[in-house]
Design an enzyme around this catalytic site. Structure first.
Site, PDB file in Angstrom:
ATOM      1  N   CYS A  51       0.869  -1.178   0.000  1.00  0.00           N
ATOM      2  CA  CYS A  51       0.000   0.000   0.000  1.00  0.00           C
ATOM      3  C   CYS A  51       0.905   1.227   0.000  1.00  0.00           C
ATOM      4  CB  CYS A  51      -0.975  -0.018   1.172  1.00  0.00           C
ATOM      5  SG  CYS A  51      -0.213  -0.101   2.814  1.00  0.00           S
ATOM      6  N   TRP A  52       0.444   2.341   0.548  1.00  0.00           N
ATOM      7  CA  TRP A  52       1.219   3.575   0.467  1.00  0.00           C
ATOM      8  C   TRP A  52       2.536   3.475   1.246  1.00  0.00           C
ATOM      9  CZ3 TRP A  52       3.187   7.567  -1.479  1.00  0.00           C
ATOM     10  CH2 TRP A  52       3.695   8.634  -0.706  1.00  0.00           C
TER      11      TRP A  52
END
Length: 343
Positions: A92-93
């Site tokens: 993810c980020w």
């Protein structure tokens, strides 16, 4: 808990890379070859972010669970289908809750999975670092020449067993001139350009000469990252030329689509001051009559040749005639072979 691993380029060749960020985040940039299986939609992520700020992390996580729990099985099935037997690397980020959630779901389903440490942000840091002190995996041959000589067509037709060709304009979706976006849409983000350029160099065989077209620091709205431009300036410079008639013909063929007329008129307006009022009026009249050859000739003689390489501050290492692309390729190979034999 799922296995957490740091990014190495080899993972791109061995794992199914799954990006669980929102479609908007994915569209801006993602790891090469990644597939997007978002935990949250764009709207849901905005809602969760607002809730986190206003009510705190516990309420935000509970709301996230409410929004996503009904999709868990479908997401796992989608990842497994993409993986086709390969181990999964999920990110993810910044290697937080979203990728952890997906990794736990896959692990509970009995599927081999790893979570990327630091997420996309860690990968992005590596890309930025790579270009800060850029050292290409092979010698750079930089192809220069006046507009219309056919440089892009030439380099893309070179033998890939002998040369690594990296088409900077193709990657940037822009021809790098005032008319560079005619017929194209430069929708690519700077981050994604950096990523695909990094991937192109990553896949270049060590030591094989790399052929690129000479560009300015910017290609449309995209900038060459880090020290790429400076490194190109130190590369082997090849000056290419062709007759005026050939250049007019090639430039005309590139823009000979009536649907381009409006965007060509917009591009002409942008360079109106540089052309001067008389030349602008003349070329605009040619465009209105759809005399593409006349437009091409006018731009070459009164804009491109006066603007580009007007004060070339360097001497080329070789000059090649691009009237015949096949013959030009042979001459480039002869030049490089001779250069390699020099003590």
């Amino acid at each position: 808990m799922p296995h957490v691993i740091s990014f190495t380029p080899a993972l791109l060749d061995t794992h199914c890379i799954v990006d669980v960020r929102t479609p908007l985040e994915f569209a801006e940039d993602h790891l090469p070859g990644a597939v997007n299986v978002p935990i949250l939609t764009n709207e849901e992520r905005a809602e969760i972010g607002t809730l986190h700020k206003e009510a705190g992390p516990r309420q935000a996580r509970m709301r996230g669970l409410e929004l996503t729990c009904g999709r868990f099985a479908a997401m796992v099935h989608e990842v497994v289908a993409h993986a086709a037997g390969r181990q999964v690397l999920v990110y993810c980020w910044r290697g937080g809750l979203r990728s952890l959630s997906m990794a736990i779901l896959l692990e509970m389903s009995g599927y081999p999975v790893a979570q990327l440490k630091g997420g996309y942000r860690a990968f992005r840091n590596q890309v930025v670092s790579y270009f800060e002190n850029f050292a290409p995996p092979g010698p750079l041959l930089v192809i220069h020449g006046m507009t219309g000589t056919g440089k892009t067509t030439f380099i893309n037709g070179l033998d890939r067993d002998r040369w690594t060709v990296i088409d900077l304009e193709g990657l940037a979706c822009h021809r790098g001139s005032a008319f560079g976006e005619v017929g194209l849409v430069q929708a690519i983000s700077q981050k994604h350009f950096d990523t695909i350029l990094w991937d192109a160099f990553r896949n270049a065989p060590e030591g094989r000469p790399i052929v690129v077209e000479g560009e300015s620091q910017r290609i449309g709205r995209i900038s060459l990252p880090g020290s790429v431009y400076e490194t190109m300036g130190k590369g082997c410079k090849i000056w290419c030329h062709a007759s005026l008639e050939t250049r007019v013909q090639r430039l005309s063929a590139e823009y000979a689509c009536v649907e381009y007329r409006e965007s060509m008129a917009v591009a002409l307006e942008r360079i109106r001051k540089k052309l001067g009022g008389v030349r602008y009026t003349e070329i605009t009249a040619l465009l209105e009559r759809w005399d593409v050859g006349g437009v091409a000739r006018g731009l070459i003689e009164h804009y491109y040749d006066r603007l580009y390489y007007k004060n070339r501050p360097w001497t080329p290492d070789a000059e090649i005639d691009l009237e015949d692309f096949s013959l030009a390729g042979e001459h480039l190979a002869e030049f490089w072979s001779e250069r390699q034999r020099r003590p």
